[in-house]
Motif scaffolding. Structure first.
Motif, mmCIF file in Angstrom:
data_model
loop_
_atom_site.group_PDB
_atom_site.id
_atom_site.type_symbol
_atom_site.label_atom_id
_atom_site.label_comp_id
_atom_site.label_asym_id
_atom_site.label_seq_id
_atom_site.Cartn_x
_atom_site.Cartn_y
_atom_site.Cartn_z
ATOM 1 N N UNK A 157 -16.527 17.492 -29.632
ATOM 2 C CA UNK A 157 -16.326 18.013 -31.072
ATOM 3 C C UNK A 157 -15.333 18.363 -31.920
ATOM 4 N N UNK A 158 -15.160 18.445 -32.988
ATOM 5 C CA UNK A 158 -13.701 18.632 -33.729
ATOM 6 C C UNK A 158 -13.396 19.986 -33.692
ATOM 7 N N UNK A 159 -12.077 20.394 -33.412
ATOM 8 C CA UNK A 159 -11.756 21.801 -33.441
ATOM 9 C C UNK A 159 -11.663 22.504 -34.975
ATOM 10 N N UNK A 160 -11.712 21.545 -36.026
ATOM 11 C CA UNK A 160 -11.779 22.220 -37.395
ATOM 12 C C UNK A 160 -13.082 22.199 -37.528
ATOM 13 N N UNK A 187 -15.549 10.933 -15.320
ATOM 14 C CA UNK A 187 -15.023 11.613 -16.559
ATOM 15 C C UNK A 187 -13.966 10.611 -17.212
ATOM 16 N N UNK A 188 -14.127 10.555 -18.448
ATOM 17 C CA UNK A 188 -12.965 9.619 -18.899
ATOM 18 C C UNK A 188 -12.600 10.442 -20.282
ATOM 19 N N UNK A 189 -11.266 10.688 -20.627
ATOM 20 C CA UNK A 189 -10.739 11.461 -21.581
ATOM 21 C C UNK A 189 -9.407 11.243 -21.893
ATOM 22 N N UNK A 190 -8.704 11.538 -22.989
ATOM 23 C CA UNK A 190 -7.455 11.242 -23.442
ATOM 24 C C UNK A 190 -7.003 12.779 -23.858
ATOM 25 N N UNK A 191 -5.673 12.974 -23.405
ATOM 26 C CA UNK A 191 -4.925 13.769 -24.141
ATOM 27 C C UNK A 191 -3.849 13.528 -24.772
ATOM 28 N N UNK A 192 -3.578 13.507 -26.036
ATOM 29 C CA UNK A 192 -2.631 13.090 -26.888
ATOM 30 C C UNK A 192 -1.571 14.085 -27.025
ATOM 31 N N UNK A 193 -0.015 13.435 -27.419
ATOM 32 C CA UNK A 193 0.825 14.544 -27.539
ATOM 33 C C UNK A 193 0.546 15.290 -28.819
ATOM 34 N N UNK A 194 0.858 16.668 -28.756
ATOM 35 C CA UNK A 194 0.783 17.243 -29.882
ATOM 36 C C UNK A 194 -0.551 17.836 -30.162
ATOM 37 N N UNK A 195 -1.714 17.837 -29.317
ATOM 38 C CA UNK A 195 -2.556 18.305 -29.687
ATOM 39 C C UNK A 195 -3.199 19.293 -28.354
ATOM 40 N N UNK A 201 -8.350 28.289 -30.441
ATOM 41 C CA UNK A 201 -6.950 27.315 -30.050
ATOM 42 C C UNK A 201 -7.260 25.788 -30.265
ATOM 43 N N UNK A 202 -8.403 25.151 -29.899
ATOM 44 C CA UNK A 202 -8.724 23.701 -29.551
ATOM 45 C C UNK A 202 -8.605 23.041 -30.946
ATOM 46 N N UNK A 219 -2.651 40.767 -37.361
ATOM 47 C CA UNK A 219 -2.864 39.979 -38.591
ATOM 48 C C UNK A 219 -4.389 38.961 -38.306
ATOM 49 N N UNK A 220 -4.770 38.341 -39.398
ATOM 50 C CA UNK A 220 -5.770 37.644 -39.294
ATOM 51 C C UNK A 220 -5.501 36.380 -38.159
ATOM 52 N N UNK A 221 -6.421 36.082 -37.179
ATOM 53 C CA UNK A 221 -5.964 35.393 -36.037
ATOM 54 C C UNK A 221 -6.324 34.001 -35.729
ATOM 55 N N UNK A 222 -6.057 33.203 -36.940
ATOM 56 C CA UNK A 222 -6.590 31.739 -37.045
ATOM 57 C C UNK A 222 -5.399 31.006 -37.236
ATOM 58 N N UNK A 223 -5.676 29.803 -35.918
ATOM 59 C CA UNK A 223 -4.464 28.930 -36.145
ATOM 60 C C UNK A 223 -4.765 27.665 -36.871
ATOM 61 N N UNK A 224 -3.973 26.878 -37.442
ATOM 62 C CA UNK A 224 -4.331 25.700 -38.100
ATOM 63 C C UNK A 224 -4.471 24.745 -37.037
ATOM 64 N N UNK A 225 -5.560 23.938 -37.282
ATOM 65 C CA UNK A 225 -5.853 22.942 -36.463
ATOM 66 C C UNK A 225 -5.219 21.508 -36.784
#
Lengths: 502, 307
Positions: A485-488, A276-284, A469-470, A242-248
């Protein structure tokens, strides 16, 4: 063009299992012939037969129309067949020069005539445009250079047919380009190449003809110009993709992990982190793009408590970490799919079941008195459930994980880490070396976890994977973050540029 | 002066059996065979060397038979570890238990269990003209038994073999990466067996040296840990011929020193001096043990069609 190699009805059986079954194949002079197939399709077995390491159970091999019997690697070498194995066959404790002349049967002299043989090797290296320092030890040169040593080794032995077994697996993108140049040069000089791969993009890029192997059998041989990548993939896995693109998504969730000016071994360009400064949010899913060896390993390690940052702090949820210790991170609901599944992810000689409960063995579900007595029955039935749920292909749950294929090993790790219901999941190179089927499964699992609200840090040397995936993409270069950079609709050119440090 | 020169002379004599055994182990480990059965191989070599010398009256026959029995016994280890891929340590230990007991058993068959020891005539020293007259070094290096000269010659040949020759390069590859060696057409199995033949022979000769060139009789336990010290000497000497020579001379010196201190001192229990070589071994290994760590595939079984 005339025919160089013909394989007729080759079969190889291990016990009752056919690794190869009635395979037919021809290779022309000056041709790049690709052998395409998933892991375990029998590519490596077939090649090991060609280089005399395995004896075929049945079938014939012809070189330039003459039947040959390859009883030992020596036979294959003397008939002009050379192979570059996926895991390089180099002796680390020896120099490039020594590795090339190793096992040289043409040399009649007892004492090595260094001058003469150096000249021979230099001449070969020049003809194919290799620049290699012959006096360096193998441990001192890069993976790409090691591969060239392997190719040079084969050429030095007079190889007419070069077999390259998944040669791009360990290379960076730039090194892969270099390899393509080398391959074209070789073909120009009249050598033939058998190129083994399961990566569609490189197969379409480099091949003249392609033979597809599936479950030990040759499904078809096609000319590259007459086939599409989609068709190849379908033949390779025996079903349509199947086409292999996920929704961002753009997550508005709270941060599950935050790095605040974290540094580690800051002066090392390849093995350190620099502010390094960064955040990882829930659900991303936050993807880390970058050429391997720019601090990715260290980033995964500080986020799982394996190493402690030298400066800066890390917070999980809303609490600052004071003790850097893997167990502390596990208690704070961090899960980790490490970069080397055999070295860090699994205990090879233990069963699937035991590996699955490794990090939770002291819970009441799997043991009594906090880990003192194992509930074997509960562990086994849980393992059976997981084998089902994560599609771990195995004979039984008591089988050792070492005997599983790479993809199924990775599924064991994934099952263990996902079932811990983490808030933060740190994933490094999750699909490295895996076939298409396993890759798709693992990616889908990550997307599902994201949709359940897990915050995921994805580290991968596979740029396509990061793009696919990102939800957000950070570029890491020499231990520093070069941009976000944005994933979309990601700006691919800008990201590639950032990966080179600009 | 004579104390020092005698000490040095004894050091060389004590170093030679260690050197022979350690060189055997070097050949073994360079092909990936970690043979800890040296003690046993030396023990049986020592007895058979003594016995055949006693019967034939020739020390050379003793040395030769010591070598042969070393090879024969080591073939048990070779078959188990190379062909059957068994654990190296287990079979090395098995040799250490089996061979000395076998040696004692054979000795009692021939000489009974009486306390009077049978004796043989030691191998004669050969003086090398002119060179032997150099002060200190002369008697040290050029007025010895032929076995001493052979041992030193072997060090040079070994270094030459491993660093300069194609065969030596191929041989080393087997201990470093047998799979790579096999893909290049090197016969891994044959090399490993050859390694066991060399190791068995040299260990047997090392043992026979003790009875035919050093003490003129056989006593139970006469190897007294030299097999293990030789094992340490290989690590201490960083898997090179020259390094092993230096290590063996060092251990030989410790051995010679302790005998002299035992004789010279009063009041201190002699057991303390006896400990010197072993304590030196432990210290040496602790100091130098880390860092470079020998052939990469040492001690690992090699299977041909492994999937």
């Amino acid at each position: 063009m005339s025919e160089l190699l013909r394989i007729e009805n080759i079969s190889k059986r291990f016990g009752s299992f056919y690794a190869n079954k009635n395979i037919n194949l021809t290779v022309e002079e000056g041709e790049i012939h690709t052998l395409l197939g998933e892991n375990g399709a029998g590519k490596s077995t077939l090649m090991n037969i060609l280089v005399g390491l395995y004896q075929p159970t049945d079938g014939k091999i012809f070189l330039k129309g003459e039947e040959v019997h390859l009883h030992s690697p020596n036979d294959a070498v003397s008939k002009g067949i050379g192979m570059v194995h996926q895991h390089f066959m180099l002796v680390d404790a020896m120099t490039v020069f020594e590795n090339i002349i190793l096992g040289d049967t043409n040399a009649k002299e007892i004492v090595i005539d260094r001058e003469k043989r150096r000249a021979q090797i230099q001449e070969l290296a020049q003809r194919y445009g290799f620049r290699i320092d012959l006096d360096k030890y193998i441990t001192e040169i890069s993976v790409g250079e090691q591969q060239r040593v392997e190719i040079l080794k084969a050429l030095y032995r007079g190889a007419q047919l070069l077999i390259l077994d998944e040669p791009t697996a360990a290379l960076t993108d730039i090194e892969v380009e270099g390899l393509y140049d080398v391959m074209h040069k070789l073909v120009e000089e009249g050598k033939s190449i058998i190129f083994i791969s399961h990566k569609m993009r490189e197969v379409m890029h480099v091949s003249d003809r392609i033979t597809i192997l599936r479950a030990g059998e040759a499904v078809a041989t096609v000319k590259k110009d007459e086939v599409s990548a989609q068709e190849l993939a379908a033949m390779m896995i025996g079903r349509d993709l199947a086409a292999s693109s996920f929704e961002k998504v753009i997550s508005g969730g709270s941060a599950v992990a935050e790095l605040d000016h974290v540094s580690y071994n800051r002066n090392s360009k390849h093995y350190g982190l620099n502010d390094i400064s960064m955040k990882i949010r829930s659900g991303e899913i936050v993807g880390i793009a970058g050429v391997d060896g720019n601090g990715q390993t260290q980033l995964a390690q500080v986020l799982t408590g394996v190493i402690a940052p030298e400066e800066g702090t890390i917070s999980l949820g809303d609490s600052k970490i004071l003790v850097y210790d893997p167990n502390n991170f596990i208690l704070r609901r961090t899960a980790h799919v490490p970069e080397d599944r055999n070295l860090q992810g699994l205990v090879g000689d233990m069963s699937i079941a035991d590996n699955l409960v490794l990090r939770r063995v002291e819970t009441d579900k799997f043991s009594s008195l906090g880990g003192a007595f194992l509930k074997k029955g509960a562990i086994l039935s849980y393992a059976k459930e997981m084998v089902e749920k994560y599609d771990i292909r195995s004979r039984s749950a008591s089988q050792t994980v070492r005997s599983l294929s790479g993809g199924n090993q990775q599924k064991v790790i994934l099952a263990r880490e996902m079932e811990a219901e983490p808030d933060l999941l740190v994933v490094a190179h999750p699909t490295r070396g895996l076939d298409i089927g396993a890759t798709r499964f693992i990616r889908q699992q990550m997307i599902d976890a994201r949709d359940r609200g897990v915050g995921i840090l994805l580290i991968s040397a596979d740029f396509d994977e990061v793009l696919e995936l990102s939800d957000r993409i950070l570029v890491l270069f020499e231990g520093q973050i070069m941009g976000e950079f944005p994933g979309e609709n990601p700006p691919v050119d800008e990201i590639s540029l950032a990966m080179t440090g600009r | 002066m004579s104390f020092v020169s005698n000490l040095l002379l004894a050091s060389v004599r004590m170093a030679v059996p260690l050197l022979l055994i350690a060189l055997g182990e070097l050949y073994s480990e360079r092909a990936g065979m970690v043979n800890i059965g040296l003690e046993g191989l030396a023990a049986i070599g020592s007895l058979v060397g003594f016995l055949t010398c006693f019967i034939s009256g020739s020390t050379w026959v003793g040395i030769l038979c010591g070598a042969l029995v070393g090879i024969a016994v080591n073939m048990i280890y070779a078959f188990a570890t190379v062909t059957l891929c068994a654990n190296h340590t287990v079979y090395g230990m098995a040799i250490n238990i089996l061979a000395p007991a076998l040696a004692s058993f054979i000795y009692r068959i021939f000489f009974g269990s009486g306390s009077d020891l049978s004796q043989i005539t030691l191998m004669k020293t050969i003086n090398i003209p002119i060179l032997k007259d150099i002060p200190i070094i002369g008697p040290l290096l050029f007025s010895q038994t032929p076995m001493v000269y052979l041992a030193f010659l072997l060090v040079i040949l070994t270094g030459f073999f491993f660093t300069k020759t194609q065969a030596g390069l191929n041989y080393r590859a087997v201990g470093e990466n047998p799979k790579a060696a096999a893909t290049l057409g090197i016969n891994v199995i044959r090399t490993k067996y050859l390694a066991c033949v060399i190791c068995g022979a040299l260990s047997g000769i090392g043992g026979a040296y003790l009875t035919t060139c050093y003490s003129n009789t056989y006593t139970e336990g006469n190897i007294s840990g030299r097999g293990f010290i030789a094992l340490a000497a290989v690590i201490f000497g960083r898997w090179s011929g020259g390094g092993i020579l230096a290590a063996c001379l060092f251990f030989g010196f410790c051995d010679a020193l302790q005998i002299r201190l035992q004789v010279a001192s009063v009041g201190i229990p002699y057991q303390f001096f006896q400990m010197i070589p072993y304590v030196a071994t432990v210290i040496a290994l602790t100091v130098i043990g880390s860092g470079k760590s020998g052939p990469k595939a040492a001690g690992k079984p090699y299977r041909k069609e492994e999937r």
